[in-house]
Scaffold this motif. Structure first.
Motif, short mmCIF file in Angstrom:
data_model
loop_
_atom_site.label_atom_id
_atom_site.label_comp_id
_atom_site.label_asym_id
_atom_site.label_seq_id
_atom_site.Cartn_x
_atom_site.Cartn_y
_atom_site.Cartn_z
N TRP A 162 0.84 -1.21 0.00
CA TRP A 162 0.00 0.00 0.00
C TRP A 162 0.88 1.25 0.00
O TRP A 162 0.59 2.23 -0.71
CB TRP A 162 -0.90 0.01 1.22
N ALA A 163 1.94 1.22 0.79
CA ALA A 163 2.86 2.36 0.81
C ALA A 163 3.50 2.58 -0.55
O ALA A 163 3.67 3.72 -1.00
CB ALA A 163 3.93 2.15 1.88
N ALA A 164 3.84 1.48 -1.23
CA ALA A 164 4.45 1.61 -2.55
C ALA A 164 3.48 2.22 -3.55
O ALA A 164 3.89 2.96 -4.46
CB ALA A 164 4.91 0.24 -3.04
N LEU A 165 2.19 1.93 -3.40
CA LEU A 165 1.19 2.47 -4.33
C LEU A 165 0.82 3.91 -4.04
O LEU A 165 0.44 4.66 -4.95
CB LEU A 165 -0.07 1.60 -4.29
N ASN A 166 0.91 4.32 -2.80
CA ASN A 166 0.36 5.62 -2.41
C ASN A 166 1.39 6.61 -1.90
O ASN A 166 1.07 7.81 -1.78
CB ASN A 166 -0.70 5.41 -1.31
N ILE A 167 2.59 6.17 -1.58
CA ILE A 167 3.61 7.06 -1.03
C ILE A 167 4.77 7.12 -2.01
O ILE A 167 5.34 6.08 -2.36
CB ILE A 167 4.09 6.57 0.35
N HIS A 168 5.10 8.34 -2.46
CA HIS A 168 6.16 8.49 -3.44
C HIS A 168 7.31 9.36 -2.94
O HIS A 168 8.40 9.32 -3.52
CB HIS A 168 5.61 9.10 -4.73
N ALA A 169 7.09 10.14 -1.91
CA ALA A 169 8.16 10.99 -1.39
C ALA A 169 9.23 10.11 -0.74
O ALA A 169 8.91 9.16 -0.02
CB ALA A 169 7.61 11.98 -0.38
N PRO A 170 10.52 10.41 -0.97
CA PRO A 170 11.58 9.59 -0.38
C PRO A 170 11.52 9.51 1.14
O PRO A 170 11.76 8.45 1.73
CB PRO A 170 12.87 10.30 -0.85
#
Length: 317
Positions: A162-170
């Protein structure tokens, strides 16, 4: 029943194993984010890197923690083929989950399938690695704690995807990797607390390799792979950076197509007569200045081949 020690080297192995889990999770999440921004072969390659990073990080975390595992009354050996098989299972099953997220059209369905598959893969790797243990005695498990460890693995994997799909900031990816590392470590130690060993002392030698003969060198090698791959991913430009570089290159390159699109017979001086007249130097006549036709003064007739002036010139004279 033998006494189980999960930290024979103190806090060194738990902390180091957690760090390896965080590195693998961060690398896997970052590669998954890069894959979602790519297409075609590039997406496939990023997903393969993500699967290998997640699988390697989880496996390395498990066996770095096992460096500190001991049982009183018996030595411990590891079955080499089963240990390697646990690594392959980790990467293969985690890869199925990552590819489900990378190519799934329905995000929710892909997330659920990917999280379930990846979580089961993590748990399978753990218990396959435990099955590779060789000791004098019998290993048993508490079913309730085993089930709890599998649930933790599935929840952790789903949260990571889920984090990979929705979180893009380093920074957000780094925070998610810390949570993922904590979840994987919790799953590992929950599974280890489920272990019960009935020791049966025996003078017979144990088959397999010791932890320092096989597991430690392999863990060091895989850890090096994670750090090298992390450096590669950090230095590799993102899709947005590539587009910016390409745009900057187009702005600085001269447009050579202007010559090709000019119509046939086009003359620059015809398009700008004033510039052409200004740029053309006045002719120099050694015989004297040339005056306008209004006065006719200063015009010298040009003789022909017999020395006679032209008819027009005789008329003027």
């Amino acid at each position: 029943m033998g006494h189980l020690d999960h930290a024979t080297f103190g806090w060194l192995t738990p902390v180091l194993s957690y760090a390896m889990a965080c590195v693998g999770a961060a690398l896997g999440l970052r590669c998954t984010v890069r894959a979602l921004d790519a297409t075609g072969r590039s997406r496939r390659n990023w997903l393969l890197t993500a699967a290998s990073a997640l699988g390697t990080g989880i496996w390395t975390m498990h066996f770095v923690a096992m460096l500190g595992f001991g049982v009183t009354g018996t030595d411990i050996r590891y079955d080499v083929p089963l240990t390697l098989l646990s690594l392959l299972i980790a990467m293969a099953v985690v890869g199925v989950g990552v590819f489900a997220v990378g190519y799934g059209k329905d995000r929710v369905r892909a997330l659920l399938i990917g999280g379930l598959t990846t979580g089961i893969g993590v748990a399978s790797m753990h218990y396959m690695g435990m099955a590779a243990l060789r000791l004098h005695g019998e290993v048993r498990y508490d079913p309730l704690l085993v089930a709890l460890s599998v649930v933790i693995a599935v929840v952790a994997a789903t949260a990571a995807l889920w984090a990979a799909l929705n979180i893009h900031a380093p920074a957000a990816v780094a925070l998610a990797s810390l949570v993922m590392g904590a979840a994987v470590s919790s799953m590992h130690y929950t599974g280890m607390f489920a272990v019960r060993v009935e020791v049966a002392p025996s003078p017979a030698p144990l088959p397999g390799a010791t932890v320092m003969q096989f597991v430690f060198p392999l863990a060091v090698g895989l850890g090096s792979y994670l750090f090298i791959t992390s450096a590669f991913v950090a230095l590799s430009p993102t899709a947005g950076e590539r587009a910016a570089y390409a745009s900057a290159g187009r702005l600085t390159e001269p447009d050579e197509r202007a010559v090709d699109v000019a119509p046939a017979g086009f003359r620059p001086e015809a398009a700008h007569p004033r510039r052409a007249a200004a740029a053309t130097p006045a002719p120099v006549h050694p015989s004297g200045p040339v005056h306008g036709p209004a006065t006719g003064a200063g015009i010298h007739p040009t003789p022909d081949a017999h020395g006679h002036a032209a008819a027009g010139d005789d008329a003027r004279t």
